[in-house]
Design an enzyme around this catalytic site. Structure first.
Site, PDB file in Angstrom:
ATOM      1  CG  LEU A  82      24.351  -0.954 -31.894  1.00 54.88           C
ATOM      2  CD1 LEU A  82      25.593  -0.501 -31.175  1.00 54.88           C
ATOM      3  CD2 LEU A  82      24.105  -2.442 -31.662  1.00 54.88           C
ATOM      4  CG  HIS A 101      21.542 -11.144 -33.348  1.00 58.64           C
ATOM      5  ND1 HIS A 101      21.663 -10.067 -32.486  1.00 58.64           N
ATOM      6  CD2 HIS A 101      21.771 -12.246 -32.600  1.00 58.64           C
ATOM      7  CE1 HIS A 101      21.933 -10.524 -31.266  1.00 58.64           C
ATOM      8  NE2 HIS A 101      22.017 -11.852 -31.321  1.00 58.64           N
ATOM      9  CG  ASP A 142      17.995  -9.412 -31.587  1.00 61.64           C
ATOM     10  OD1 ASP A 142      18.757  -9.324 -30.613  1.00 61.64           O
ATOM     11  OD2 ASP A 142      18.069  -8.663 -32.593  1.00 61.64           O
ATOM     12  CD  GLU A 171      27.700 -10.455 -38.388  1.00 62.58           C
ATOM     13  OE1 GLU A 171      27.204  -9.342 -38.614  1.00 62.58           O
ATOM     14  OE2 GLU A 171      28.357 -10.717 -37.377  1.00 62.58           O
TER      15      GLU A 171
HETATM   16  C1  GRF Z   1      28.567  -6.836 -35.621  1.00 62.38           C
HETATM   17  O1  GRF Z   1      28.641  -7.435 -34.352  1.00 62.38           O
HETATM   18  C2  GRF Z   1      27.419  -7.410 -36.339  1.00 62.38           C
HETATM   19  O2  GRF Z   1      27.207  -8.737 -35.972  1.00 62.38           O
HETATM   20  C3  GRF Z   1      26.268  -6.609 -35.872  1.00 62.38           C
HETATM   21  O3  GRF Z   1      26.774  -5.306 -35.674  1.00 62.38           O
HETATM   22  C4  GRF Z   1      28.174  -5.394 -35.414  1.00 62.38           C
HETATM   23  C5  GRF Z   1      28.968  -4.465 -36.255  1.00 62.38           C
HETATM   24  O4  GRF Z   1      28.727  -4.668 -37.598  1.00 62.38           O
HETATM   25  N1  GRF Z   1      25.229  -6.671 -36.841  1.00 62.38           N
HETATM   26  P1  GRF Z   1      29.337  -3.628 -38.703  1.00 62.38           P
HETATM   27  O5  GRF Z   1      30.809  -3.932 -38.849  1.00 62.38           O
HETATM   28  O6  GRF Z   1      29.093  -2.221 -38.162  1.00 62.38           O
HETATM   29  O7  GRF Z   1      28.567  -3.912 -39.950  1.00 62.38           O
END
Ligand code: GRF
Length: 185
Positions: A82, A101, A142, A171
């Site tokens: 993040l 994403h 992004d 994902e």
């Molecule tokens: C999820 O919303 C994913 O889409 C984004 O980060 C969030 C958590 O992912 N990439 P994770 O379970 O920590 O891999």
């Protein structure tokens, strides 16, 4: 191939990568898992004997990550990371950093659009489908070249949670497929 994975949260994408390697579906070695905060993803990496580091969010985060991983990895994967990378790491690893994403980019992207907030926005917009995207990282948020995308239907009775679960499952396949594509060229 040697990769680093950057994380901030639960680590289910990281888990999908580790599982794919263990099952022989992905031919690479995770040299480091680095987080910008304490998170369960780091516990997952420790359990699997991967070198980990938890750094403070802050101005020198990108440089500290570069210092730890060095300049000769094959790929950096942002998996629920993040913080925004900037500076030298973007040059040293140009076109070698990918991010996943939880939307069909360029929709529902940009600052503050992450995690459950993305799915809240999708439901509010009345879209009948959403999805997930893997893209290369550039200086923006992004905005880098899109590598892979997968569509996911939105159901009339979805909540942000039920939608996030359906997207997250996709994902896990997409991130492994994307790593394979980039490493095996
Ligand atoms: C999820 O919303 C994913 O889409 C984004 O980060 C969030 C958590 O992912 N990439 P994770 O379970 O920590 O891999």
């Amino acid at each position: 191939y040697r990769i680093a994975v950057l994380v901030s949260g639960n680590g289910t994408n990281l888990q999908a990568i580790m599982d794919a390697i263990d099952e022989g579906n992905l031919n690479c070695f995770i040299e480091y898992v680095i987080a910008d905060r304490n998170c369960y993803a780091i516990e997952r990496a420790k359990k699997r004997g991967i070198k980990t580091a938890v750094l403070d969010k802050g101005l020198d985060l990108s440089d500290k990550i570069l210092q730890i991983i060095g300049k000769d990895l094959d790929l950096i994967v942002l998996a629920g990371f993040l913080s925004i990378l900037k500076g030298d790491i973007l040059k040293v690893y140009e076109n070698k950093i990918i991010n996943i994403h939880p939307s069909l980019l360029p929709k529902f992207s940009g600052k503050g659009m992450y995690g459950i907030k993305v799915h809240e926005a999708v439901l509010k917009s009345g879209e009948k489908e959403t999805g997930c995207s893997v893209h290369f990282i550039d200086e923006g948020i992004d905005t880098g070249k899109i590598l892979l995308q997968e569509k996911v239907p939105v159901f009339f009775n979805d909540t942000p949670y039920t939608l996030s679960k359906r997207v997250l499952e996709r994902e896990h396949d997409l991130i492994v497929k994307a790593i394979k594509m980039v490493l095996e060229g």
